[in-house]
Design a protein around this motif. Sequence first.
Motif, short mmCIF file in Angstrom:
data_model
loop_
_atom_site.label_atom_id
_atom_site.label_comp_id
_atom_site.label_asym_id
_atom_site.label_seq_id
_atom_site.Cartn_x
_atom_site.Cartn_y
_atom_site.Cartn_z
N THR A 202 69.62 27.20 47.18
CA THR A 202 70.41 28.40 46.90
C THR A 202 69.68 29.24 45.85
O THR A 202 68.46 29.12 45.73
CB THR A 202 71.83 28.03 46.44
OG1 THR A 202 71.74 27.34 45.21
CG2 THR A 202 72.54 27.16 47.47
N ASP A 203 70.40 30.05 45.11
CA ASP A 203 69.76 30.83 44.05
C ASP A 203 69.18 29.88 43.01
O ASP A 203 69.92 29.14 42.34
CB ASP A 203 70.83 31.75 43.41
CG ASP A 203 70.29 32.52 42.22
OD1 ASP A 203 69.11 32.31 41.85
OD2 ASP A 203 71.05 33.33 41.66
N ARG B 24 70.63 29.57 39.51
CA ARG B 24 71.99 29.09 39.31
C ARG B 24 71.97 27.57 39.19
O ARG B 24 72.13 26.84 40.16
CB ARG B 24 72.86 29.53 40.50
CG ARG B 24 74.33 29.33 40.21
CD ARG B 24 75.26 29.94 41.22
NE ARG B 24 76.60 29.77 40.70
CZ ARG B 24 77.70 29.87 41.38
NH1 ARG B 24 77.67 30.21 42.66
NH2 ARG B 24 78.87 29.66 40.80
N CYS C 222 69.57 34.47 47.20
CA CYS C 222 69.95 33.14 47.66
C CYS C 222 69.52 32.93 49.11
O CYS C 222 69.70 33.77 49.96
CB CYS C 222 71.47 32.98 47.54
SG CYS C 222 72.06 31.44 48.26
N LEU D 148 70.74 30.90 51.17
CA LEU D 148 71.85 30.57 52.06
C LEU D 148 72.62 31.81 52.52
O LEU D 148 73.13 31.85 53.63
CB LEU D 148 72.77 29.61 51.30
CG LEU D 148 73.97 29.00 52.01
CD1 LEU D 148 73.99 27.51 51.78
CD2 LEU D 148 75.27 29.60 51.51
N PHE D 149 72.67 32.80 51.66
CA PHE D 149 73.52 33.96 51.97
C PHE D 149 73.16 34.67 53.29
O PHE D 149 74.08 35.10 54.01
CB PHE D 149 73.54 34.94 50.78
CG PHE D 149 74.66 35.93 50.85
CD1 PHE D 149 75.99 35.50 50.78
CD2 PHE D 149 74.41 37.28 51.03
CE1 PHE D 149 77.04 36.41 50.86
CE2 PHE D 149 75.45 38.20 51.11
CZ PHE D 149 76.77 37.76 51.03
N ILE E 92 82.44 36.28 48.92
CA ILE E 92 81.39 35.43 48.34
C ILE E 92 80.46 36.26 47.47
O ILE E 92 80.10 35.87 46.35
CB ILE E 92 80.60 34.69 49.44
CG1 ILE E 92 81.50 33.65 50.11
CG2 ILE E 92 79.36 34.03 48.86
CD1 ILE E 92 80.92 33.05 51.37
N CYS F 117 80.43 34.94 43.78
CA CYS F 117 79.20 34.27 43.36
C CYS F 117 78.68 34.89 42.07
O CYS F 117 78.27 34.19 41.15
CB CYS F 117 78.17 34.38 44.49
SG CYS F 117 76.51 33.90 44.03
N ILE G 57 83.06 31.20 42.52
CA ILE G 57 82.90 30.22 43.59
C ILE G 57 81.63 29.42 43.29
O ILE G 57 80.65 29.95 42.76
CB ILE G 57 82.80 30.91 44.98
CG1 ILE G 57 82.72 29.86 46.10
CG2 ILE G 57 81.60 31.86 45.08
CD1 ILE G 57 82.76 30.44 47.51
N GLY G 58 81.69 28.14 43.59
CA GLY G 58 80.51 27.29 43.40
C GLY G 58 79.72 27.18 44.69
O GLY G 58 80.24 27.45 45.78
N CYS G 59 78.47 26.76 44.57
CA CYS G 59 77.61 26.67 45.76
C CYS G 59 78.15 25.64 46.76
O CYS G 59 77.99 25.80 47.97
CB CYS G 59 76.18 26.33 45.37
SG CYS G 59 75.38 27.66 44.47
N CYS H 21 80.77 27.30 48.78
CA CYS H 21 80.11 28.32 49.60
C CYS H 21 79.46 27.66 50.81
O CYS H 21 79.51 28.18 51.92
CB CYS H 21 79.08 29.03 48.72
SG CYS H 21 78.29 30.43 49.50
FE1 SF4 Z 1 74.19 31.24 47.20
FE2 SF4 Z 1 76.74 30.90 47.78
FE3 SF4 Z 1 75.65 29.62 45.69
FE4 SF4 Z 1 76.03 32.22 45.59
S1 SF4 Z 1 77.62 30.66 45.76
S2 SF4 Z 1 74.16 31.15 44.99
S3 SF4 Z 1 75.65 32.84 47.71
S4 SF4 Z 1 75.15 29.33 47.83
#
Ligand code: SF4
Length: 330
Positions: free
Chosen positions: A223-224, A227, A239, A241-242, A257, A261, A266-268, A271
């Motif tokens: 992911t990011d 983070r 990120c 995943l986005f 999201i 985010c 919200i946590g990864c 997500c």
């Molecule tokens: Fe990526 Fe989702 Fe985590 Fe944000 S919450 S860094 S979009 S995985």
Amino acid sequence: MKKKRILSGMQPTGQLHLGNYFGALKNWVELQDEFECFYFIADWHALTSLYESPSKIKNYVFEVAVDWLSSGLDPEKCTLFIQSEVPQHAELHLMLSMMVPVPWLERNPTYKEKQDEVKNVDMSSYGFLGYPVLQTADIVLYKANYVPVGIDQAPHLELSREIVRRFHNLYKKKVFIEPAAKISDIPKLNGIDGRKMSKSYDNAIYLSDTEKQVTKKVKSMFTDPQRKMREDPGDPDVCNLFPFHKIYSPKSMQEEIDRDCRTAAIGCGDCKNKLAETMLSGMRPHMEKRREYLNKPKEVYEILAEGRKRACQVAERTLEEAKSVMDKTK
Ligand code: SF4
Ligand code: TRP
């Protein structure tokens, strides 16, 4: 008005993944209505890297055909065939190879890149050098107007155009059509580790993956990188995943999201759970069709045999034309 013709091919060197689907296949399906399409499985091209284990190719040919049909390529609308079942490809390739200067091929950037990239097989073969000549034969046999290819294949297509012009200059008659690249915008989807999705990186999500495998891969996605803690805010724009959410999730979820985010609301993990769900519902229809076709190999091979018939007719006519202009040249 006569429909313009499209031709494209795919090498059967492995299972197809989402990169292949969003990078090519999805686009091929969309082109079926507007164009007369010929799509083939490039099993001779696959030999350039799999000549040490050719028996693998047969199995991949079947898998690719199953994925094509499950993705919506419709044999009523387009012609689907296997390259090596249309021997005219080999014959025209041989004829063209006599008039293509070797420096044209050595200059081709993908030739050098692949040699550096592929470490486990010796890619210094005569056939691999001539890869774009065979590809040219594939295209011009069908007098294709457009070839949907990725941007990385653009130099190959330029070479095809040069080869066509050379043939026409030599024999003073226009037998072929100079093919144009049809480059479509492709969503940027990387593999689960953030690098380009590729079977050689072992980071791909395959059309043949089970629900369990997909879920597991989604959970292990990068992911990011900034983070690190649950409380750290993230940035969907960087990120890995986005982009998958952008394809598979409803707009409202994307917006939620995107907002949550950035504030760490919200946590990864959550997500990823959301993505696994939307992705699976997006992939399920394909998975189901895939199971059906896997259970009726006879039907799959019949479709390819029918395609072969149609392809042979067109290819044979063009080949005869090419031979006849050469015969008439002093
Ligand atoms: Fe990526 Fe989702 Fe985590 Fe944000 S919450 S860094 S979009 S995985
Ligand atoms: N080179 C293409 C690939 O690896 C496959 C291919 C072979 C092809 N012949 C072609 C693509 C003719 C377009 C047209 O994906």
